[in-house]
Design an enzyme around this catalytic site. Structure first.
Site, short mmCIF file in Angstrom:
data_model
loop_
_atom_site.label_atom_id
_atom_site.label_comp_id
_atom_site.label_asym_id
_atom_site.label_seq_id
_atom_site.Cartn_x
_atom_site.Cartn_y
_atom_site.Cartn_z
CE LYS A 173 -3.89 2.14 2.40
NZ LYS A 173 -4.87 2.01 3.50
CD GLU A 186 8.53 -6.55 7.31
OE1 GLU A 186 8.24 -6.85 8.47
OE2 GLU A 186 8.19 -5.47 6.78
N GLY A 245 -5.65 -2.19 4.64
CA GLY A 245 -4.83 -3.30 4.16
C GLY A 245 -5.48 -4.66 4.35
NE ARG A 246 -7.51 -4.75 10.51
CZ ARG A 246 -6.92 -3.60 10.77
NH1 ARG A 246 -5.75 -3.33 10.18
NH2 ARG A 246 -7.45 -2.71 11.59
CD GLU A 282 -2.92 -5.31 11.26
OE1 GLU A 282 -1.72 -5.63 11.40
OE2 GLU A 282 -3.46 -5.14 10.15
CG HIS A 321 -4.70 -37.04 14.56
ND1 HIS A 321 -4.85 -38.30 15.09
CD2 HIS A 321 -5.70 -36.89 13.64
CE1 HIS A 321 -5.86 -38.90 14.50
NE2 HIS A 321 -6.40 -38.08 13.62
CE LYS A 369 4.68 -2.16 9.71
NZ LYS A 369 3.70 -1.49 8.82
#
Length: 462
Positions: free
Chosen positions: A145, A151, A200-201, A286, A317, A426
């Site tokens: 964005k 990263e 963003g999400r 978030e 399991h 960050k």
């Protein structure tokens, strides 16, 4: 809770809304309120229903949502018809979790290039993805964005170097920062923007969904949007006692505040939904992991729960021992489809049998003379059933969770559309990057704990 409230959700989940976006566009609580604070229009931070309703009438003036979508889908169709064999989506957070989840979930619908995802700044992620790919036939999409995320931009620079002489023709970008894209070397005709009101999400419906559109094609992508728009309409129009996102949210409020349970296990009985728990983890944690109300006051009660999970039956399991007999009560959300896409029918019957068995065992338990074999029961779960996992159903399922998250945030009076909690880490990472490179004087002023860890890393490096 158990399976009484959820029984209503189960029987209605597959037919809660028509299979089309209502004429005149989708608005109201579905994306009028969910995109910002209650009562605010779609130019708030979420903006997701604007991207998926047919008319896109709720977009702020001058924001051509339909035109932007048409550009994205036209480019996707061009990539599908061209010579690219592979596509790499570079992004993190909302630029990765949604597209990666959806591409995996809709794998039976893939008829385009292979689509890969790189998110972690750990170089192993990019190296493992690039192994065996051909730079001449690989398209790299940088989805960020801001186009400044540490990263993503680190991975983007490394991918650009790997492309070598093909970089000029084999890179595209999805971003709101058009100037930074141009500076990076991505030509304007391969930059697909969106606006600051798209969180963003909540951005999978926007140009961030480009990798999904390339994988499944424009027609199926529009079906995906239509499924979400149908849930938008249901959320806006259904009475509260019949409103699935509201009922789901109220169950969540009951769990968190009335019962004091701090965590929820999300268990899809569908291997192709294996990334769905991670996607919902970001969506919920978030959005609603906040300790202050909208006016900045300390919150008087518990808010967002910890969300985690794995697909069934594998989860049975792994950690179901604790769910059934542990000292903590952990509510569970099950998701299952009545029909498989392409699996053997007997396999699917056994899958469903396991899902129903687990919810029954949690609810009703089993008394035994030997304490170690006793299941206490009285442990809550919800079960969300739908007919079949296809683009429409996936869009509807995602929108169900989005509206649930919004409703819980509205009840708690928190802003579900900011994420200031990610900023400090960050900033500190930017501060520590020169330290890890060994630059002179960079470690001055480090706290004692971090300085000790840096010293130990240097010892291990040697």
């Amino acid at each position: 809770e158990h399976r009484r409230l959820e029984g209503k959700a189960r029987c209605r989940s597959a037919r809660c809304a028509p299979r089309a976006c209502p004429g005149g566009g989708c608005r109201g609580p579905a994306r009028g309120d969910v995109c910002g604070r209650a009562g605010q229009p779609d130019r708030g931070p979420g903006g997701c229903s604007t991207w998926r309703c047919a008319a896109a009438r709720r977009a702020p003036p001058g924001d051509d949502v339909e035109g932007a979508r048409a550009d994205v889908l036209a480019f996707a169709e061009g990539v599908r018809a061209g010579s690219f064999t592979d596509v790499i989506n570079i992004g993190i957070g909302g630029s990765d979790l949604g597209p990666a989840m959806a591409v995996r979930a809709l794998s039976p619908d893939h008829d385009g290039p292979r689509v890969h995802f790189v998110s972690n700044v750990d170089g192993a992620h990019l190296a493992d993805t690039l192994r065996g790919l051909d730079p001449a036939t690989t398209l790299v999409i940088v989805a960020s964005k801001t186009f400044t995320t540490l990263e993503s931009m680190t991975n983007a620079r490394s991918a650009r170097a790997w492309l070598g002489g093909h970089a000029a023709d084999n890179m595209a970008a999805v971003s709101t920062n058009l100037a930074a894209c141009a500076e990076f070397g991505v030509p304007a005709e391969r930059v697909f923007g969106f606006w600051d009101w798209v969180g963003g999400r909540y951005s999978l419906w926007s140009a961030i969904g480009l990798s999904l559109a390339i994988a499944i094609g424009a027609r199926r992508f529009r079906a995906f949007l239509a499924g979400a728009a149908a849930m938008d309409r249901h959320f806006r129009e259904a009475a509260l006692e019949e409103n699935l996102p509201v009922l789901f949210a109220l169950a969540g409020i009951w769990r968190r505040n009335a019962m004091g349970w701090p965590t929820v296990a999300l268990i899809p009985y569908d291997q192709r939904l294996e990334r769905f728990p991670a996607y919902v983890q970001q969506l919920e944690m978030e959005s609603n992991g906040k300790c202050v109300t909208q006016d900045g006051s300390a919150h008087p009660c518990a808010t967002g729960p910890v969300v985690w999970g794995e697909p069934g039956t594998n989860a049975q399991h792994s950690f179901f021992q604790l769910l059934h007999q542990g000292t903590d009560v952990i509510p569970v959300d099950f998701i299952a489809a009545a029909r498989p896409r392409d699996a053997d029918t007997e396999h699917h019957r056994l899958l469903l049998a396991n899902c129903l068995a687990q919810s029954a065992a949690l609810a009703f338990g089993r008394a035994q003379a030997e304490p170690h074999r006793t299941f206490p029961g009285d442990r809550p779960s919800t079960t969300i059933l739908h007919r079949q996992l296809d683009p429409f159903a996936l869009g509807r399922l995602i929108a169900l969770y989005e509206h649930k998250v919004f409703t819980m945030g509205a009840i708690w009076d928190i802003n579900s559309f900011d994420q200031f909690g990610v900023e400090l880490g960050k900033a500190l990472a930017q501060r520590l990057a020169p330290v890890m490179r060994g630059e002179d004087g960079a470690d001055a002023g480090l706290d004692q704990s971090t300085a000790g860890l840096v010293a130990r890393i240097r010892e291990l490096e040697g």
